[in-house]
Structures are given as structure tokens and as C-alpha cells.
Design a protein around this motif. Structure first.
Motif, PDB file in Angstrom:
ATOM      1  N   VAL A  66      52.535 -73.002  34.682  1.00 15.82           N
ATOM      2  CA  VAL A  66      52.127 -72.319  33.474  1.00 15.82           C
ATOM      3  C   VAL A  66      52.115 -70.918  33.658  1.00 15.82           C
ATOM      4  O   VAL A  66      51.875 -69.999  32.646  1.00 15.82           O
ATOM      5  CB  VAL A  66      50.606 -72.693  33.089  1.00 15.82           C
ATOM      6  N   GLY A  67      52.388 -70.288  34.909  1.00 16.46           N
ATOM      7  CA  GLY A  67      52.578 -68.782  34.957  1.00 16.46           C
ATOM      8  C   GLY A  67      51.235 -68.375  36.043  1.00 16.46           C
ATOM      9  O   GLY A  67      50.479 -69.190  36.631  1.00 16.46           O
ATOM     10  N   GLY A  68      51.020 -66.963  35.948  1.00 16.42           N
ATOM     11  CA  GLY A  68      50.299 -66.362  36.970  1.00 16.42           C
ATOM     12  C   GLY A  68      48.752 -66.767  36.956  1.00 16.42           C
ATOM     13  O   GLY A  68      48.250 -66.659  35.989  1.00 16.42           O
ATOM     14  N   LEU A  69      48.166 -67.299  38.168  1.00 15.06           N
ATOM     15  CA  LEU A  69      47.161 -67.874  38.313  1.00 15.06           C
ATOM     16  C   LEU A  69      46.390 -67.020  39.554  1.00 15.06           C
ATOM     17  O   LEU A  69      45.320 -67.296  39.802  1.00 15.06           O
ATOM     18  CB  LEU A  69      46.731 -69.221  38.503  1.00 15.06           C
ATOM     19  N   GLY A  70      46.886 -65.938  39.905  1.00 17.37           N
ATOM     20  CA  GLY A  70      46.670 -65.304  41.154  1.00 17.37           C
ATOM     21  C   GLY A  70      44.879 -64.959  41.097  1.00 17.37           C
ATOM     22  O   GLY A  70      44.331 -65.111  42.259  1.00 17.37           O
ATOM     23  N   PRO A  71      44.415 -64.523  40.055  1.00 12.99           N
ATOM     24  CA  PRO A  71      43.021 -63.909  40.105  1.00 12.99           C
ATOM     25  C   PRO A  71      42.108 -65.058  40.287  1.00 12.99           C
ATOM     26  O   PRO A  71      41.080 -64.878  40.666  1.00 12.99           O
ATOM     27  CB  PRO A  71      42.762 -63.507  38.561  1.00 12.99           C
ATOM     28  N   ILE A  72      42.624 -66.294  40.061  1.00 19.51           N
ATOM     29  CA  ILE A  72      41.705 -67.582  40.351  1.00 19.51           C
ATOM     30  C   ILE A  72      41.409 -67.664  41.946  1.00 19.51           C
ATOM     31  O   ILE A  72      40.369 -68.300  42.443  1.00 19.51           O
ATOM     32  CB  ILE A  72      42.354 -68.975  39.871  1.00 19.51           C
ATOM     33  N   LEU A  73      42.182 -67.261  42.898  1.00 20.44           N
ATOM     34  CA  LEU A  73      41.838 -67.569  44.230  1.00 20.44           C
ATOM     35  C   LEU A  73      41.155 -66.199  44.435  1.00 20.44           C
ATOM     36  O   LEU A  73      40.446 -66.431  45.687  1.00 20.44           O
ATOM     37  CB  LEU A  73      43.180 -67.024  44.921  1.00 20.44           C
ATOM     38  N   ASN A  74      40.610 -65.183  44.032  1.00 21.07           N
ATOM     39  CA  ASN A  74      39.797 -64.041  44.451  1.00 21.07           C
ATOM     40  C   ASN A  74      38.462 -64.490  44.744  1.00 21.07           C
ATOM     41  O   ASN A  74      38.075 -63.995  45.696  1.00 21.07           O
ATOM     42  CB  ASN A  74      39.769 -62.945  43.326  1.00 21.07           C
ATOM     43  N   PRO A  75      37.786 -65.325  43.911  1.00 21.21           N
ATOM     44  CA  PRO A  75      36.357 -65.591  44.530  1.00 21.21           C
ATOM     45  C   PRO A  75      36.440 -66.387  45.698  1.00 21.21           C
ATOM     46  O   PRO A  75      35.637 -66.299  46.637  1.00 21.21           O
ATOM     47  CB  PRO A  75      35.877 -66.466  43.306  1.00 21.21           C
ATOM     48  N   PHE A  76      37.518 -67.199  46.092  1.00 21.84           N
ATOM     49  CA  PHE A  76      37.518 -68.129  47.341  1.00 21.84           C
ATOM     50  C   PHE A  76      37.794 -66.950  48.488  1.00 21.84           C
ATOM     51  O   PHE A  76      37.298 -67.166  49.593  1.00 21.84           O
ATOM     52  CB  PHE A  76      38.846 -69.083  47.356  1.00 21.84           C
ATOM     53  N   TYR A  77      38.685 -65.933  48.384  1.00 20.13           N
ATOM     54  CA  TYR A  77      38.945 -64.926  49.475  1.00 20.13           C
ATOM     55  C   TYR A  77      37.652 -64.359  49.462  1.00 20.13           C
ATOM     56  O   TYR A  77      37.498 -63.970  50.684  1.00 20.13           O
ATOM     57  CB  TYR A  77      40.103 -64.095  49.041  1.00 20.13           C
TER      58      TYR A  77
END
Length: 124
Positions: A20-31
Motif C-alpha cells: 500500500v505504500g510508505g508506512l515508515g512512520p509507524i515504526l517510530n514509536p517502536f524505535y
């Protein structure tokens, strides 16, 4: 966030991002919850994006949807990313960890709102 937890989360986000496309910001809280700050967080996201990008390019080429035009776009975007990283490195050195966290949270909210607005028709 335990390190082993990144395997299923990363796989799921990568799989969905490919579809579906860019979901990169979703990983930020995990990092952030893993304790990564500033340069380490950016470096981890960059390494993750690099390997995801390689898998995506190979997948797109395998399925025959990788065209010369898309390759040119990718090279131009890659050059822009390199320039952005050089500028960002100098900017990042000049801000505190708390300023970084605040800016990251604001950008995550903005990114989330943009995703919701662009896909509101799917929700209703």
C-alpha cells in the motif's frame, strides 16, 4: 520493545508497505520505546529502509512492474535522499534529544493525519 519483537513488527510493516505504500512512520514509536535516540534512530530507520527497498525492487522486477521510467524516478529520489541526509545530519547535530522527540512526535501525528485524510474513503 525487545529486540526480538522487531522481527514480526518489521516483517508486517514491510509487507504492508510493499502493498500500500510508505508506512515508515509507524515504526517510530517502536524505535523510541527501544531507547533509540536521534542519530541511532535515524540510522536504524535508514538501514531498514535500504533493505526494504532492495526487497521491493527485486519483487517489482520479478513481477514485471519495474520500468525504466520508475528506475529513473528511483535514482532521482535516491540522489535527493542523499542530499537530504547530508543536510539533516548537520541539523540533527544542532538539536537536543528532547527537541528531536518533540519534532518526531509532531511529524508522526502529521503523517498519520495525512494517511487518514488520503484514505478516508476506505474508512466510510
Amino acid at each position: 520493545m525487545p529486540k526480538v519483537g522487531f522481527v514480526p513488527v518489521g516483517f508486517f510493516i514491510t509487507f504492508m508497505s510493499t502493498l500500500v505504500g510508505g508506512l515508515g512512520p509507524i515504526l517510530n514509536p517502536f524505535y523510541m520505546n527501544a531507547g533509540l535516540e536521534k542519530e541511532n534512530l535515524i540510522a536504524t530507520k535508514t538501514a531498514n529502509s535500504f533493505f526494504v527497498g532492495i526487497v521491493q525492487v527485486v519483487s517489482y522486477a520479478f513481477f514485471g512492474i519495474l520500468t525504466v521510467k520508475i528506475c529513473v524516478y528511483g535514482l532521482v529520489l535516491g540522489l535527493g535522499a542523499v542530499i537530504g541526509n547530508v543536510i539533516g545530519k548537520h541539523f540533527l547535530a544542532g538539536i537536543s534529544i528532547s527537541q528531536f522527540r518533540i519534532m518526531l512526535l509532531i511529524l508522526m501525528v502529521i503523517s498519520g493525519l495525512i494517511m487518514i485524510i488520503r484514505n478516508i474513503h476506505v474508512l466510510f
